[in-house]
Write an enzyme that holds these catalytic residues in place. Structure first.
Site, short mmCIF file in Angstrom:
data_model
loop_
_atom_site.label_atom_id
_atom_site.label_comp_id
_atom_site.label_asym_id
_atom_site.label_seq_id
_atom_site.Cartn_x
_atom_site.Cartn_y
_atom_site.Cartn_z
N ARG A 235 18.00 4.43 -3.15
CA ARG A 235 17.37 5.00 -4.35
C ARG A 235 16.03 5.61 -3.94
O ARG A 235 15.46 5.21 -2.94
CB ARG A 235 17.05 3.90 -5.38
CG ARG A 235 18.24 3.28 -6.05
CD ARG A 235 18.45 3.89 -7.44
NE ARG A 235 19.41 3.14 -8.23
CZ ARG A 235 20.71 3.12 -8.03
NH1 ARG A 235 21.23 3.81 -7.06
NH2 ARG A 235 21.50 2.41 -8.81
N ALA B 81 5.86 -5.03 -4.27
CA ALA B 81 5.04 -5.20 -5.49
C ALA B 81 4.13 -6.42 -5.41
O ALA B 81 3.05 -6.43 -6.02
CB ALA B 81 5.95 -5.29 -6.71
N GLU C 240 -0.16 -5.38 7.64
CA GLU C 240 0.44 -5.02 6.34
C GLU C 240 0.99 -3.60 6.46
O GLU C 240 0.27 -2.70 6.95
CB GLU C 240 -0.67 -5.09 5.28
CG GLU C 240 -0.26 -4.68 3.90
CD GLU C 240 -1.45 -4.74 2.91
OE1 GLU C 240 -2.54 -5.27 3.29
OE2 GLU C 240 -1.29 -4.22 1.80
N ARG D 106 -0.75 7.10 -4.96
CA ARG D 106 0.13 6.77 -6.09
C ARG D 106 -0.68 6.16 -7.25
O ARG D 106 -1.89 6.35 -7.32
CB ARG D 106 1.25 5.85 -5.59
CG ARG D 106 2.07 6.51 -4.47
CD ARG D 106 3.19 5.62 -4.01
NE ARG D 106 4.18 5.41 -5.05
CZ ARG D 106 5.15 4.49 -4.98
NH1 ARG D 106 5.26 3.73 -3.90
NH2 ARG D 106 6.01 4.35 -5.96
N TYR E 124 10.76 6.83 -0.49
CA TYR E 124 10.94 5.82 0.56
C TYR E 124 11.84 6.27 1.71
O TYR E 124 12.05 5.50 2.65
CB TYR E 124 11.48 4.52 -0.06
CG TYR E 124 10.54 3.93 -1.09
CD1 TYR E 124 9.29 3.43 -0.71
CD2 TYR E 124 10.87 3.88 -2.44
CE1 TYR E 124 8.41 2.90 -1.64
CE2 TYR E 124 10.00 3.33 -3.38
CZ TYR E 124 8.78 2.86 -2.98
OH TYR E 124 7.91 2.33 -3.90
N SER F 216 5.22 4.04 1.70
CA SER F 216 4.58 5.15 0.99
C SER F 216 3.06 5.03 1.12
O SER F 216 2.54 3.95 1.46
CB SER F 216 4.97 5.12 -0.49
OG SER F 216 4.47 3.95 -1.11
N HIS G 258 3.05 -0.41 4.43
CA HIS G 258 3.64 0.23 3.24
C HIS G 258 4.28 1.53 3.68
O HIS G 258 3.65 2.33 4.40
CB HIS G 258 2.59 0.49 2.16
CG HIS G 258 1.97 -0.78 1.69
ND1 HIS G 258 2.66 -1.64 0.88
CD2 HIS G 258 0.79 -1.36 1.96
CE1 HIS G 258 1.91 -2.70 0.66
NE2 HIS G 258 0.77 -2.56 1.31
N ARG H 45 -1.54 0.45 -7.57
CA ARG H 45 -1.08 0.25 -6.18
C ARG H 45 -2.23 0.35 -5.18
O ARG H 45 -2.05 0.14 -3.99
CB ARG H 45 -0.01 1.28 -5.81
CG ARG H 45 1.27 1.14 -6.59
CD ARG H 45 2.35 2.08 -6.08
NE ARG H 45 3.32 2.36 -7.11
CZ ARG H 45 4.39 1.57 -7.38
NH1 ARG H 45 4.62 0.50 -6.68
NH2 ARG H 45 5.22 1.90 -8.36
N ASN I 183 5.56 -6.25 4.60
CA ASN I 183 5.53 -5.29 3.50
C ASN I 183 5.82 -6.10 2.24
O ASN I 183 6.99 -6.34 1.91
CB ASN I 183 6.56 -4.18 3.68
CG ASN I 183 6.48 -3.16 2.54
OD1 ASN I 183 5.80 -3.40 1.54
ND2 ASN I 183 7.15 -2.03 2.69
N PRO J 273 10.07 -7.65 -2.73
CA PRO J 273 11.08 -7.31 -3.72
C PRO J 273 11.48 -5.84 -3.74
O PRO J 273 10.63 -4.96 -3.60
CB PRO J 273 10.44 -7.70 -5.06
CG PRO J 273 9.01 -7.91 -4.78
CD PRO J 273 8.88 -8.26 -3.33
N ASN J 274 12.77 -5.65 -3.92
CA ASN J 274 13.42 -4.34 -4.08
C ASN J 274 13.56 -3.56 -2.78
O ASN J 274 14.21 -2.51 -2.77
CB ASN J 274 12.70 -3.49 -5.15
CG ASN J 274 12.74 -4.14 -6.51
OD1 ASN J 274 13.81 -4.47 -6.98
ND2 ASN J 274 11.59 -4.37 -7.12
O1 CA2 Z 1 5.32 1.78 -0.02
C1 CA2 Z 1 5.70 0.61 0.10
O2 CA2 Z 1 6.22 0.19 1.12
C2 CA2 Z 1 5.56 -0.34 -1.09
O3 CA2 Z 1 5.21 -1.63 -0.59
C3 CA2 Z 1 6.93 -0.38 -1.74
C4 CA2 Z 1 6.97 -1.20 -3.03
C5 CA2 Z 1 5.85 -0.80 -3.98
O4 CA2 Z 1 5.83 -1.70 -5.08
C6 CA2 Z 1 4.50 -0.84 -3.29
O5 CA2 Z 1 3.52 -0.42 -4.20
C7 CA2 Z 1 4.50 0.08 -2.08
C8 CA2 Z 1 8.31 -0.99 -3.76
C9 CA2 Z 1 9.49 -1.36 -2.94
C10 CA2 Z 1 10.69 -0.90 -3.67
O6 CA2 Z 1 11.53 -0.26 -2.75
C11 CA2 Z 1 12.50 0.54 -3.21
C12 CA2 Z 1 13.16 1.29 -2.27
C13 CA2 Z 1 14.14 2.13 -2.65
C14 CA2 Z 1 14.48 2.23 -3.99
C15 CA2 Z 1 13.83 1.50 -4.93
C16 CA2 Z 1 12.82 0.64 -4.53
#
Ligand code: CA2
Length: 152
Positions: A19, A78, A99, A108, A24, A103, A101, A112, A75, A11-12
């Site tokens: 954003r 959340a 897996e 963080r 990211y 970030s 990520h 997480r 990836n 998701p997202n």
């Molecule tokens: O660091 C990562 O790749 C995460 O999987 C990204 C997830 C976060 O919930 C994990 O803890 C770590 C969030 C993805 C949301 O991606 C966005 C990208 C740009 C703007 C807003 C959200």
């Protein structure tokens, strides 16, 4: 051994590059897909690249991968931190799982730091930006090539 790799995004991640570039980066998910596909050609691998904001779609793609793929890069975003459904689906997949990520989740918030998916993943990459995807792909190519050589 199948040379098809599923690259699954949670998701997202459709907002990547649009954003929070401080966390990211500036690349979009479409940029990541192109980079992964062009490396896959060099490595003689085929890619199915997907993103969803719905847990069940990710579970369904893992089931599809069970029948067809030699590896999964995931990836889970959340879902990483709470999805038993994704963990269960990955536990039914017989080939390597990496897996990724973007970030460094360990730098963080505390929530997480826990990953259900890491209980199944053969490798975890965090904090290397979108490069994590291509590094994961190189590792899967190596594992698949080693396995194919061992079978000849
Ligand atoms: O660091 C990562 O790749 C995460 O999987 C990204 C997830 C976060 O919930 C994990 O803890 C770590 C969030 C993805 C949301 O991606 C966005 C990208 C740009 C703007 C807003 C959200």
């Amino acid at each position: 051994m199948s040379r098809l790799i599923f690259v699954l995004n949670g998701p997202n991640l459709n907002l990547l590059g649009k954003r929070q570039p401080n966390i990211y980066g500036h690349e979009t998910l479409a940029d990541v897909e192109q980079t992964v596909i062009s490396l896959a050609k060099e490595l003689r691998l085929e890619i199915r690249f997907h993103q969803s904001n719905r847990e069940y779609e990710i579970v369904d793609w893992i089931h599809e991968a069970r029948e067809t793929a030699g590896g999964i890069i995931i990836n889970p975003a959340a879902f990483t931190h709470y999805s038993v459904a994704i963990l269960d689906a990955l536990n039914a997949f017989d080939h390597p799982v990496i897996e990724v990520h973007i970030s460094n989740v360990h730098k963080r918030e505390e929530f997480r730091h826990r990953s259900f998916v890491s209980l199944r993943a053969d490798g975890v990459i965090a904090g290397l930006g979108t490069q994590g995807y291509t590094l994961a792909l190189r590792r899967l190519a190596q594992l698949i090539d080693e396995k194919s050589q061992a079978q000849t």
